[in-house]
Write an enzyme that holds these catalytic residues in place. Structure first.
Site, mmCIF file in Angstrom:
data_model
loop_
_atom_site.group_PDB
_atom_site.id
_atom_site.type_symbol
_atom_site.label_atom_id
_atom_site.label_comp_id
_atom_site.label_asym_id
_atom_site.label_seq_id
_atom_site.Cartn_x
_atom_site.Cartn_y
_atom_site.Cartn_z
ATOM 1 N N ASP A 92 0.895 -1.299 -0.026
ATOM 2 C CA ASP A 92 -0.012 0.028 0.078
ATOM 3 C C ASP A 92 0.682 1.335 0.073
ATOM 4 O OD1 ASP A 92 -2.740 -1.266 -0.093
ATOM 5 O OD2 ASP A 92 -2.482 -1.650 1.875
ATOM 6 N N ASP A 138 -6.371 -4.969 -5.349
ATOM 7 C CA ASP A 138 -5.932 -3.537 -4.760
ATOM 8 C C ASP A 138 -4.650 -3.094 -5.514
ATOM 9 O OD1 ASP A 138 -7.078 -5.251 -3.208
ATOM 10 O OD2 ASP A 138 -7.254 -3.931 -1.604
HETATM 11 N N1 GLY Z 1 -7.333 -3.687 1.302
HETATM 12 C C1 GLY Z 1 -8.011 -2.401 0.868
HETATM 13 C C2 GLY Z 1 -9.548 -2.089 0.568
HETATM 14 O O1 GLY Z 1 -10.024 -2.301 1.672
HETATM 15 O O2 GLY Z 1 -9.820 -1.929 -0.311
#
Ligand code: GLY
Length: 371
Positions: A92, A150
Site C-alpha cells: 500500500d 488492490d
Molecule cells: N484492502 C484495501 C481495501 O479495503 O480496499
C-alpha cells in the site's frame, strides 16, 4: 474552465466547505472510518494514511488555503519514519506516497517530496517476486506468495518513478504485475478475484481466496473498482491495449450490475441480493476510473463511460452526502470496509470521501490526477 452543471458546482463547494470544517478537528492526523459521525484515527503506518492529505491537496489546489497545505505537509513528514523500515510497510506504499509526496510534487514541484516518492517506489519495487511476476501484498509468515487486486492502484507510483528518472526498471515491475493480474485475477465476465496465492518459490498459482469479498468466486465491488481504475491507469502510462480492454471489461461488469441508484452493493454476488449493504467507496473509485476510460476511447463509448461516472457521482452527492449534518464528519455515507470481518460496515470511509472529491474535481475541470 468551462461552466459546469449546477449540481457539480454545488458538490464541489460542499466538499471544500466540509473538508475545511472537518480539518479544524482532524488537522494532520490520519482518519479512516467515521463511526457514529466521528472519524476514527489510525497510525501513520495504516494503509489509508494518504487519503486525508490527498483530500487536503485536492482542495488546496483550488483554494490555496495555507492551513490545509501545512497539515498535508505534516502528514507527509510523519510518514518519513516508515521509509527506513521496510517491515512496517506493505504494497500500500503506492496509496500512501502517491497522495502525499506525489501530490505535493505535482502541485508544488518540491524536491524533498520527489525524493520521498522515489524512495517509496524503491521499497515497492523490492516487494516484486521475479519468479511469479507479482508484487507481494502483505507482510507476515505464510503470506510471501499473496498478491491482491488492490495493488493495481499502487502501480502508478512505479510508472511515475520511471517517467521522472528515465529508468525503466520500475515500469518493468509494474507491467509484469499488471500482466499477472490479467492472467490470474481476471474472469471471463470482467469480474476479478481479490486475493491470489502463488508459490513464492516456484511462482505457480496455488489458490484464489475470497478476501474482502463474499467468496473466492464472488465479485467484491471495491475490487472491481480497483480493477477499472487501476487497469485504465496502466493503459494511460503504457499504451498497452490489453490493459484498456481489461478496464473496459471490468467497467461493463460493474455498470451492468449497479442497482437503480447507481451505487454498488458491497459484493455483486452476495447472497443478500438486493437487500445487501452498499459500498459507496467502490462507487466513488469506479466513477474516477470511468471518467479516465472516457478519455481513452472513441466518442460513443466515451459518452457511455462518462455518463455512468457522472450518474454515480450525482447519486453519491444527492443521496449519500452528509452535507447538512453538523455531527457527521464523513463526506459520503454508506461505505463498507470489510464485510466478512464486519469491520466498518455502512460508514463513511476516508477513501470513499477522497475518490468522491477527486471525481467531482475532475468534473470541475481539474484534469491532472495525482495517480
Ligand atoms: N484492502 C484495501 C481495501 O479495503 O480496499
Amino acid at each position: 474552465m468551462t461552466a459546469q452543471p449546477q449540481w457539480v458546482q454545488e458538490a464541489w463547494e460542499q466538499t471544500k466547505n466540509k473538508v475545511k470544517r472537518v480539518h479544524t478537528r482532524i488537522g494532520d492526523q490520519f482518519p479512516h472510518a467515521s463511526v457514529n459521525g466521528t472519524y476514527k484515527l489510525e497510525p501513520a503506518a495504516w494503509w489509508t494514511a494518504g487519503f486525508w492529505p490527498g483530500l487536503l491537496w485536492l482542495v488546496y489546489r483550488d483554494t490555496r488555503d495555507e492551513e490545509l497545505r501545512a497539515s498535508a505537509e505534516s502528514c507527509e513528514r510523519q510518514l518519513d519514519v516508515l521509509l527506513t523500515d521496510a517491515a512496517k510497510v506493505d504494497h500500500d506504499i503506492g496509496f500512501m506516497w502517491t497522495l502525499t509526496s506525489g501530490a505535493r510534487y505535482r502541485i508544488l514541484g518540491d524536491e524533498d517530496s520527489k525524493r520521498r516518492a522515489l524512495l517509496a517506489a524503491n521499497l515497492l519495487s523490492a516487494r516484486f517476486n521475479a519468479q511469479g511476476n507479482f508484487i507481494r501484498a502483505w507482510n507476515g509468515q505464510g503470506l510471501e506468495g499473496w498478491a491482491i487486486i488492490d495493488c493495481l492502484m499502487n502501480l502508478p507510483l512505479l510508472y511515475w518513478a520511471s517517467s521522472v528518472t528515465g529508468d525503466p526498471r520500475y515500469l518493468h515491475i509494474a507491467t509484469r504485475h499488471a500482466d499477472t493480474v490479467l492472467q490470474h485475477f481476471y474472469r471471463e465476465d470482467g469480474s476479478v478475484s481479490h486475493i491470489v496465492a502463488f508459490d513464492p518459490v516456484t511462482g505457480e498459482k496455488l489458490e484464489v481466496k475470497g478476501g474482502q469479498g463474499y467468496a473466492p468466486d464472488s465479485a467484491w465491488s471495491r475490487g472491481t473498482a480497483w480493477a477499472i481504475y487501476g487497469m485504465s491507469l496502466s493503459y494511460q502510462y503504457t499504451g498497452n491495449p490489453a490493459y484498456l480492454n481489461a478496464a473496459k471489461r471490468s467497467a461493463h461488469f460493474f455498470m451492468a450490475n449497479l442497482p437503480e441508484d447507481h451505487v454498488p452493493y458491497w459484493d455483486f454476488r452476495s447472497p443478500e441480493g438486493d437487500s445487501a449493504v452498499r459500498d459507496s467507496s467502490a462507487g466513488a473509485c469506479a466513477a474516477c476510473g470511468l471518467l479516465l476510460l472516457a478519455d481513452q476511447v472513441g466518442e460513443l463509448e466515451a459518452r457511455m463511460y462518462r455518463e455512468s461516472g457522472e450518474k454515480i457521482l450525482h447519486s453519491l452527492y444527492s443521496r449519500y452526502g452528509a452535507w447538512e449534518s453538523e455531527t457527521e464528519e464523513g463526506l459520503i455515507l454508506h461505505g463498507t470496509s470489510h464485510f466478512p470481518e464486519q469491520q466498518n460496515v455502512d460508514v463513511s470511509l476516508i477513501y470513499g470521501d477522497y475518490y468522491f472529491a477527486e471525481g467531482i474535481a475532475l468534473l470541475m475541470g481539474y484534469e491532472e490526477r495525482f495517480w
